[in-house]
Design a protein around this motif. Sequence first.
Motif, PDB file in Angstrom:
ATOM      1  N   ALA A 195      39.050  38.476  48.522  1.00  0.00           N
ATOM      2  CA  ALA A 195      39.706  39.661  47.975  1.00  0.00           C
ATOM      3  C   ALA A 195      38.674  40.682  47.497  1.00  0.00           C
ATOM      4  O   ALA A 195      38.840  41.895  47.694  1.00  0.00           O
ATOM      5  N   GLY A 196      37.600  40.205  46.890  1.00  0.00           N
ATOM      6  CA  GLY A 196      36.535  41.113  46.451  1.00  0.00           C
ATOM      7  C   GLY A 196      35.877  41.818  47.620  1.00  0.00           C
ATOM      8  O   GLY A 196      35.586  43.014  47.551  1.00  0.00           O
ATOM      9  N   LEU A 197      35.644  41.087  48.700  1.00  0.00           N
ATOM     10  CA  LEU A 197      35.041  41.699  49.882  1.00  0.00           C
ATOM     11  C   LEU A 197      35.957  42.747  50.505  1.00  0.00           C
ATOM     12  O   LEU A 197      35.508  43.819  50.912  1.00  0.00           O
ATOM     13  N   VAL A 198      37.242  42.438  50.571  1.00  0.00           N
ATOM     14  CA  VAL A 198      38.200  43.383  51.162  1.00  0.00           C
ATOM     15  C   VAL A 198      38.286  44.649  50.331  1.00  0.00           C
ATOM     16  O   VAL A 198      38.258  45.765  50.868  1.00  0.00           O
ATOM     17  N   THR A 199      38.402  44.520  49.013  1.00  0.00           N
ATOM     18  CA  THR A 199      38.504  45.716  48.169  1.00  0.00           C
ATOM     19  C   THR A 199      37.208  46.515  48.175  1.00  0.00           C
ATOM     20  O   THR A 199      37.242  47.750  48.145  1.00  0.00           O
ATOM     21  N   ASP A 200      36.064  45.836  48.229  1.00  0.00           N
ATOM     22  CA  ASP A 200      34.788  46.540  48.291  1.00  0.00           C
ATOM     23  C   ASP A 200      34.678  47.336  49.585  1.00  0.00           C
ATOM     24  O   ASP A 200      34.255  48.494  49.581  1.00  0.00           O
ATOM     25  N   ARG A 201      35.079  46.730  50.676  1.00  0.00           N
ATOM     26  CA  ARG A 201      35.034  47.424  51.972  1.00  0.00           C
ATOM     27  C   ARG A 201      35.987  48.621  51.989  1.00  0.00           C
ATOM     28  O   ARG A 201      35.646  49.696  52.485  1.00  0.00           O
ATOM     29  N   ALA A 202      37.179  48.449  51.435  1.00  0.00           N
ATOM     30  CA  ALA A 202      38.142  49.555  51.376  1.00  0.00           C
ATOM     31  C   ALA A 202      37.608  50.692  50.510  1.00  0.00           C
ATOM     32  O   ALA A 202      37.772  51.873  50.840  1.00  0.00           O
ATOM     33  N   THR A 219      37.980  25.134  45.060  1.00  0.00           N
ATOM     34  CA  THR A 219      37.208  25.754  46.136  1.00  0.00           C
ATOM     35  C   THR A 219      38.056  26.776  46.887  1.00  0.00           C
ATOM     36  O   THR A 219      37.578  27.871  47.208  1.00  0.00           O
ATOM     37  N   ALA A 220      39.322  26.445  47.147  1.00  0.00           N
ATOM     38  CA  ALA A 220      40.210  27.381  47.838  1.00  0.00           C
ATOM     39  C   ALA A 220      40.412  28.647  47.004  1.00  0.00           C
ATOM     40  O   ALA A 220      40.387  29.766  47.542  1.00  0.00           O
ATOM     41  N   MET A 221      40.628  28.504  45.704  1.00  0.00           N
ATOM     42  CA  MET A 221      40.815  29.670  44.841  1.00  0.00           C
ATOM     43  C   MET A 221      39.548  30.524  44.789  1.00  0.00           C
ATOM     44  O   MET A 221      39.613  31.761  44.828  1.00  0.00           O
ATOM     45  N   LEU A 222      38.396  29.890  44.730  1.00  0.00           N
ATOM     46  CA  LEU A 222      37.135  30.622  44.730  1.00  0.00           C
ATOM     47  C   LEU A 222      36.966  31.413  46.022  1.00  0.00           C
ATOM     48  O   LEU A 222      36.573  32.584  45.995  1.00  0.00           O
ATOM     49  N   LEU A 223      37.295  30.796  47.136  1.00  0.00           N
ATOM     50  CA  LEU A 223      37.200  31.497  48.419  1.00  0.00           C
ATOM     51  C   LEU A 223      38.169  32.669  48.489  1.00  0.00           C
ATOM     52  O   LEU A 223      37.823  33.739  49.013  1.00  0.00           O
ATOM     53  N   LEU A 224      39.378  32.501  47.960  1.00  0.00           N
ATOM     54  CA  LEU A 224      40.340  33.609  47.951  1.00  0.00           C
ATOM     55  C   LEU A 224      39.855  34.772  47.095  1.00  0.00           C
ATOM     56  O   LEU A 224      39.987  35.944  47.467  1.00  0.00           O
ATOM     57  N   VAL A 225      39.278  34.477  45.945  1.00  0.00           N
ATOM     58  CA  VAL A 225      38.776  35.543  45.064  1.00  0.00           C
ATOM     59  C   VAL A 225      37.618  36.280  45.722  1.00  0.00           C
ATOM     60  O   VAL A 225      37.541  37.516  45.686  1.00  0.00           O
ATOM     61  N   VAL A 226      36.722  35.540  46.356  1.00  0.00           N
ATOM     62  CA  VAL A 226      35.591  36.172  47.048  1.00  0.00           C
ATOM     63  C   VAL A 226      36.090  37.025  48.208  1.00  0.00           C
ATOM     64  O   VAL A 226      35.619  38.150  48.406  1.00  0.00           O
TER      65      VAL A 226
END
Length: 124
Positions: free
Chosen positions: A40-47, A31-38
């Motif tokens: 990171a995806g949100l941060v890169t999408d926003r950037a 669950t922690a790894m899934l949250l980290l991947v999500v």
Amino acid sequence: MTGLRHRSQPASHDTRKEARRRLLVGLSGLTAMLLLVVLAGLVTDRARKEADAAMAQAQAAGVANPGVGAPASNEPLADLGVAPSVDDAAVSVPLPNAPAATNAVGRVPDLEPDPQLEAQKSMR
């Protein structure tokens, strides 16, 4: 006999408890790894969206290549101010006393012995 059953029950109870604990730790890690991947995806999408918006704004302002400064020179020491910059015009001008690249035999003069040194050795 009842003593043997009593001893075997806690062992199976401990095994179940240990298996449940391991399962809980494993699922928590996933669950922690899934949250980290999500995240990171949100941060890169926003950037990426902000970069696209900045690019559109720069093009609307008339900037040809936004984000690109002056052409990068191939002199990192000169950029840091450690060594003087070499001009292209100064590099292309040959030195007046520079020897030819090869002599008539086709050998590079730097690899041949200097005749003046040979003459000085013979004078001694």
